[in-house]
Design a protein around this motif. Sequence first.
Motif, short mmCIF file in Angstrom:
data_model
loop_
_atom_site.label_atom_id
_atom_site.label_comp_id
_atom_site.label_asym_id
_atom_site.label_seq_id
_atom_site.Cartn_x
_atom_site.Cartn_y
_atom_site.Cartn_z
N GLU A 29 0.81 -1.22 0.00
CA GLU A 29 0.00 0.00 0.00
C GLU A 29 0.85 1.27 0.00
OE1 GLU A 29 -3.08 0.27 -0.43
OE2 GLU A 29 -3.97 -1.67 0.06
N LEU A 30 2.14 1.17 0.25
CA LEU A 30 2.95 2.38 0.37
C LEU A 30 2.97 3.25 -0.89
CD1 LEU A 30 5.96 1.14 2.53
CD2 LEU A 30 4.34 2.97 3.13
N PRO A 31 3.15 2.71 -2.10
CA PRO A 31 3.16 3.59 -3.27
C PRO A 31 1.86 4.39 -3.43
CG PRO A 31 4.07 1.44 -3.83
CD PRO A 31 3.48 1.30 -2.47
N GLY A 32 0.73 3.75 -3.23
CA GLY A 32 -0.54 4.46 -3.33
C GLY A 32 -0.69 5.53 -2.26
N ALA A 33 -0.19 5.24 -1.04
CA ALA A 33 -0.26 6.22 0.03
C ALA A 33 0.63 7.42 -0.27
CB ALA A 33 0.14 5.57 1.36
N ARG A 34 1.82 7.16 -0.82
CA ARG A 34 2.69 8.28 -1.20
C ARG A 34 2.01 9.17 -2.23
NH1 ARG A 34 6.77 4.06 -2.25
NH2 ARG A 34 7.69 3.50 -0.22
N SER A 35 1.38 8.54 -3.22
CA SER A 35 0.70 9.30 -4.27
C SER A 35 -0.46 10.11 -3.69
CB SER A 35 0.19 8.36 -5.36
OG SER A 35 -0.54 9.06 -6.33
N ALA A 36 -1.22 9.53 -2.77
CA ALA A 36 -2.36 10.23 -2.18
C ALA A 36 -1.90 11.47 -1.42
CB ALA A 36 -3.12 9.29 -1.24
N VAL A 37 -0.83 11.35 -0.64
CA VAL A 37 -0.34 12.50 0.12
C VAL A 37 0.36 13.50 -0.80
CG1 VAL A 37 1.23 13.20 1.97
CG2 VAL A 37 -0.19 11.15 2.24
N LEU A 38 1.12 13.01 -1.78
CA LEU A 38 1.78 13.90 -2.73
C LEU A 38 0.75 14.71 -3.52
CD1 LEU A 38 4.53 14.78 -3.91
CD2 LEU A 38 4.27 12.95 -5.61
N SER A 39 -0.37 14.11 -3.86
CA SER A 39 -1.42 14.82 -4.59
C SER A 39 -1.97 15.96 -3.75
CB SER A 39 -2.55 13.86 -4.97
OG SER A 39 -2.09 12.84 -5.84
N ARG A 40 -2.16 15.73 -2.46
CA ARG A 40 -2.64 16.79 -1.58
C ARG A 40 -1.60 17.91 -1.46
NH1 ARG A 40 -5.06 12.03 -0.22
NH2 ARG A 40 -6.98 12.00 1.03
N LEU A 41 -0.33 17.53 -1.37
CA LEU A 41 0.73 18.53 -1.27
C LEU A 41 0.84 19.34 -2.57
CD1 LEU A 41 3.13 19.77 0.27
CD2 LEU A 41 4.56 17.91 -0.64
N TRP A 42 0.75 18.67 -3.71
CA TRP A 42 0.82 19.37 -5.00
C TRP A 42 -0.33 20.37 -5.15
CZ3 TRP A 42 4.12 20.97 -8.21
CH2 TRP A 42 3.80 21.29 -9.53
N ARG A 43 -1.51 20.02 -4.65
CA ARG A 43 -2.63 20.97 -4.65
C ARG A 43 -2.25 22.23 -3.90
NH1 ARG A 43 -6.85 22.05 -0.83
NH2 ARG A 43 -8.84 22.63 -1.80
N ALA A 44 -1.60 22.07 -2.76
CA ALA A 44 -1.19 23.24 -1.98
C ALA A 44 -0.15 24.06 -2.73
CB ALA A 44 -0.64 22.80 -0.63
N LEU A 45 0.83 23.39 -3.32
CA LEU A 45 1.87 24.10 -4.06
C LEU A 45 1.27 24.84 -5.26
CD1 LEU A 45 4.59 21.31 -3.98
CD2 LEU A 45 4.65 23.47 -2.73
N ALA A 46 0.21 24.30 -5.83
CA ALA A 46 -0.40 24.90 -7.01
C ALA A 46 -1.36 26.03 -6.69
CB ALA A 46 -1.13 23.82 -7.81
N HIS A 47 -1.91 26.08 -5.45
CA HIS A 47 -3.00 27.01 -5.21
C HIS A 47 -2.88 27.86 -3.94
CE1 HIS A 47 -5.41 25.56 -8.56
NE2 HIS A 47 -5.11 24.33 -8.20
N GLU A 48 -2.06 27.48 -3.00
CA GLU A 48 -2.01 28.25 -1.75
C GLU A 48 -1.05 29.44 -1.87
OE1 GLU A 48 -1.50 26.02 1.82
OE2 GLU A 48 -3.03 24.53 1.28
#
Length: 503
Positions: A29-48
């Motif tokens: 499950e680790l690769p999917g968990a990394r992607s899920a958290v990275l997606s949330r972080l990328w949203r912040a980098l793109a919009h905050e």
Amino acid sequence: MHRPPTAETEVAEELAAVRPGLVARYTAELPGARSAVLSRLWRALAHEPLPWVAGRESVRDGLVVRLRDGRRLYGPGADPYRTGGYVTTVRCEEAEYADPAGLMTALAVPRGDGFAAELGHSVASLALSRAAQPEPDGPPERDWEWEQRVVDGHPFHPNCRSRPGFTVAEQLAYAPEHRPVVGLARVPVPASQCLVTGAWPAELRDGDRLLVPVHPWQAAHVLKGADEAGHRIDAHPLMSLRTLAVPGGPHVKTALSARLTSSVRDISVASIGASATLSAFGEAVAARCDGLLHITRTLGAATAYSPDLAAVLRESPESYAGTGERVVPVAALATASLSRSPDLLAGFARLAVRVGLRALELGVALEAHGQNLLVVLSPAGEPVRLVYRDLADLRVSPARLARHGIAVPELPERMVTDDVTVLRRKLFGSLVAGALAGTAGTGAALRDALEAAVRELPRTGDLDALREEPLPAKALTLMRLAPPRGPGDQWAELPNPLSGAVC
């Protein structure tokens, strides 16, 4: 060269000791968990509005984020309302990062190291949560069973599953997605040394002492083993982890002095003092919402004049379900096949926007995110009413209340404001950019649901703001990178999904 252990390896080692049969699933499950958290972080980098980001620009194959030090980040286009793990890597100049903690460390921004450690915990705990899921066993029947279906946590927060201070054994024993039964300690405190509001039940009294329900993590780590041998209350943890459902009884909100997602979960003395007043006020406001809103009443609250030793007893939202109806936390809608129905999403949006704007017109901005807001579904699965719980973070406008002949209760000062920006941010940021967006899962689906919702409503200044202005959302990463005791809530302005829509 010896590398220090990461959160992922630490969890794997602990898991091998306490649940060795889960190690292989956790690793998978680790690769999917990394992607899920990275997606949330990328949203912040793109919009905050991060102070070290100089600008953003769309390119043919994604998005470029320019840093003030001259470096550039490359990733996919970032729909601010998209959920799930859609980002697998982010490139910083020539280096690629699939690990959000590694990316955050490489950015080398102020207070970034601590945040990177939390991101590592978030990935590891998320992988553990996913690994431990049982096979589906039919639709939930009880309120806590719905809540425990929310495995991935907050749909937009990079710290969606960060639980520093919790061992693997403690996560398995206390976290709702692991579906444990938790024994709440009952700590005796002389009634003369307590502040009590509402009706404190006889079963939580022992002569002239109150028996304050305490989470076992709090008893072990903060109160140092309080009531180790005492009779415990069996309860089921809900989404917030510190609030638990007692079968046949109330929901118990406990103090939990650990940082989960963003906040330390204690209970202030002021909130205990205001709880009965807030409960009665909430009921009065709900009574003016055309029968479409219920507030879970606070039955009793007590504190030993300490945020570390306090508890609140609330009605179960199930109290507001009629025959054949289900009361479902909004965050759980996205975990059920129900959420895949455009009709259900549109119906929920119409109901939630109507009620939220009605309460705002009256003078109350609800913090209606996916955890606080629940929807009552008819036997046919149609949204018919809303239930709201935990009134501690309302914002209340005396001027608006006065226009409707509603008396302003005595409330904590932080809750009272006539600032229209503050009021709209509270409601729109939690309901639209939070609960509705998390259920919709994409900007396109959110737009379609909102179009259906606003088309039927009378024009007001609040509705015009919802239709035409950028949509506020809490800048969750910016807030986590702020210094301790920082400025409080900070906000991002997201593209309005209704912009240009004919409604």
